[in-house]
Enzyme design. Structure first.
Site, short mmCIF file in Angstrom:
data_model
loop_
_atom_site.label_atom_id
_atom_site.label_comp_id
_atom_site.label_asym_id
_atom_site.label_seq_id
_atom_site.Cartn_x
_atom_site.Cartn_y
_atom_site.Cartn_z
N ASP A 13 0.93 -1.16 -0.05
CA ASP A 13 -0.08 0.02 0.12
C ASP A 13 0.82 1.28 0.24
O ASP A 13 0.39 2.49 0.57
CB ASP A 13 -0.85 0.05 1.17
CG ASP A 13 -1.74 -1.01 1.24
OD1 ASP A 13 -2.24 -1.66 0.27
OD2 ASP A 13 -1.75 -1.80 2.41
N HIS A 41 -3.84 -1.83 -6.72
CA HIS A 41 -3.31 -0.51 -7.02
C HIS A 41 -4.19 0.44 -7.32
O HIS A 41 -5.19 0.10 -8.13
CB HIS A 41 -2.37 -0.80 -8.32
CG HIS A 41 -0.88 -1.60 -8.00
ND1 HIS A 41 -0.10 -2.10 -8.78
CD2 HIS A 41 -0.57 -2.16 -6.71
CE1 HIS A 41 0.79 -2.88 -8.34
NE2 HIS A 41 0.56 -2.70 -6.92
#
Length: 432
Positions: A13, A41
């Site tokens: 992340d 993503h």
């Protein structure tokens, strides 16, 4: 041209999608080399459109780029087709997406076993996404997996599925008291799904190496992060593949000598999802601030991410195990308006101080962060496009992180948009 590896330097992340999107217009190939739909993503285009990708490389949003799902990825066919449809419905051209013939397919029994195992483990569970990723990789290593190329041979596929279910059904029925899966139905369903992607199946190894020989640039895009690597992460609280730079060669079929640049993506603070040690984790209003301001919720799971201050110990570790040549520092804008910004420069374990990653997980669980307090800044930096546009204290923060992380910060993210980026060093030009 050499290949470039883009990896997460923390627990995932970090903003890898933004980095890939930024570089995508200047590379010819983008390759996803490991993981599955257990990671996501997020890419925000200049138009403001927001895309969440789980299997397909972020380069699909850049016209003219050929995207490859590499052999190191495990593919849920249903998720793949759904993601393709979602992109196409929004006008994205997916015609240049290819799939390695050697990538493994995530089967219904992988998901079933993953979910019931996690429930069975109770308080001892690792905290998987329940999407079958681990069981699929288990079958790959056990040499009983189903590969993408198998859908091209119906008889071979049926034989492999039947052999796999002889064992999997025993597990589901006798251990977990679940219904057995019918091999014929599994094969029939997969072949129906394969009609939507069989034209994309390719010898990715050959194509990628030919591209490099022709002078084209290949970007290898990892998912998750260094500390989730099955070998180098906080085991057992890790994923089932190798997100580190070493996994890029294995998961794409490109030789390691082809790789010149390793770009580490590093968030200006630290987050992780799921269970496992996290020395700088915050449980106070500072953690709440980072979570709210940074929008720290998982793209794939929707789970709230655990938040903490920047940890230089894990950053240095990531630099070392990946051979990171450059860093892309993301979400610097989230730290604006803080009076001071603590940075972890070492750990104290049983009264002894160390600046290196502990050798054992039990030591890491007992590690207490040693902080260095850096002055904060109040200015909104989201419009900064040059390093000198940043307030002096923000520049000092970046330079200090660069010093203690062990690699130069070449790019800085000051917002979610593609254009909200400061480029200090042109990675493609300088590494060519």
């Amino acid at each position: 041209m050499p290949a470039i590896v883009l990896i997460g330097a923390q627990w995932g992340d970090e903003g890898k999608g933004k980095a890939t999107d930024l570089l995508g217009g200047r590379v010819q190939w983008v390759v996803r080399y490991q993981g599955g739909n257990n990671a996501g993503h997020t890419v925000v285009l200049p138009s403001g459109e927001n895309f969440a990708l789980h299997l397909i490389p972020s380069g699909v949003l850049t016209p003219g780029v050929t995207n490859v799902i590499g052999n190191g990825v495990v593919i849920d066919p249903g998720v793949l087709l759904s993601e393709l449809k979602g992109l196409e419905d929004r006008g994205v051209d997916t015609s240049k997406l290819l799939i390695s013939a050697d990538a493994h397919l995530l089967m219904p029994y992988h998901v079933a076993i993953d979910k019931v195992t996690e429930r069975y483990m109770g308080s001892k569970k690792i905290g998987t996404t329940g999407r079958g990723i681990g069981p699929c990789y288990q079958d790959k290593v056990a040499r009983m997996g189903i590969r993408v190329a198998d859908v091209l041979d119906t008889d071979q596929l049926a034989h492999k599925v039947e052999a796999a279910l002889e064992f999997k059904n025993q597990v589901l029925v006798k251990i977990y008291n679940r219904k057995a899966l019918d091999p014929d139905q599994v094969v029939e369903s997969l072949l129906e799904q394969a009609e939507g992607f069989r034209h994309r199946i390719a010898d990715a190894r050959l194509l990628l190496n030919n591209a490099l020989e022709a002078g084209e640039t290949v970007l290898l895009e990892g998912s998750q992060g260094t500390l989730l690597d099955v070998d180098h992460g906080t085991y057992p609280y890790v994923t089932s593949s190798n997100p580190t730079a070493g996994g890029a060669a294995v998961g794409s079929g490109i030789g390691p000598t082809r790789i010149r640049t390793v770009l580490g993506i590093l968030k200006a603070y630290t987050t992780r999802v799921g269970s496992g040690p996290f020395p700088t984790e915050l449980f106070d209003e500072s953690g709440e601030y980072l979570s709210k301001t940074g929008g720290e919720f998982g793209v794939t799971t929707g789970r709230r991410r655990r938040c903490g201050w920047f940890d230089a110990v894990i950053a240095r570790y990531a630099t070392r195990v990946n051979g990171i040549t450059d860093y892309f520092l993301t979400k610097l804008d989230v730290l604006s308006s803080l009076e001071t910004v603590p940075v972890c420069v070492g750990y104290e374990i049983d009264g002894k101080r160390t600046s290196e990653m502990p050798m054992t997980q039990s030591d890491l669980c007992r590690a207490k962060p040693v902080y260095e307090e850096l002055p904060g800044w109040w200015e909104d930096i989201s419009a900064a496009r040059e390093f000198d546009d940043l307030p002096a204290k923000a520049r000092d923060y970046v330079l200090r992180l660069e010093e203690i992380a062990g690699a130069p910060v070449s790019c800085i993210g000051v917002g979610p948009g593609r254009d909200q980026t400061i480029v200090r060093r042109d990675i493609l030009q300088e590494r060519a």
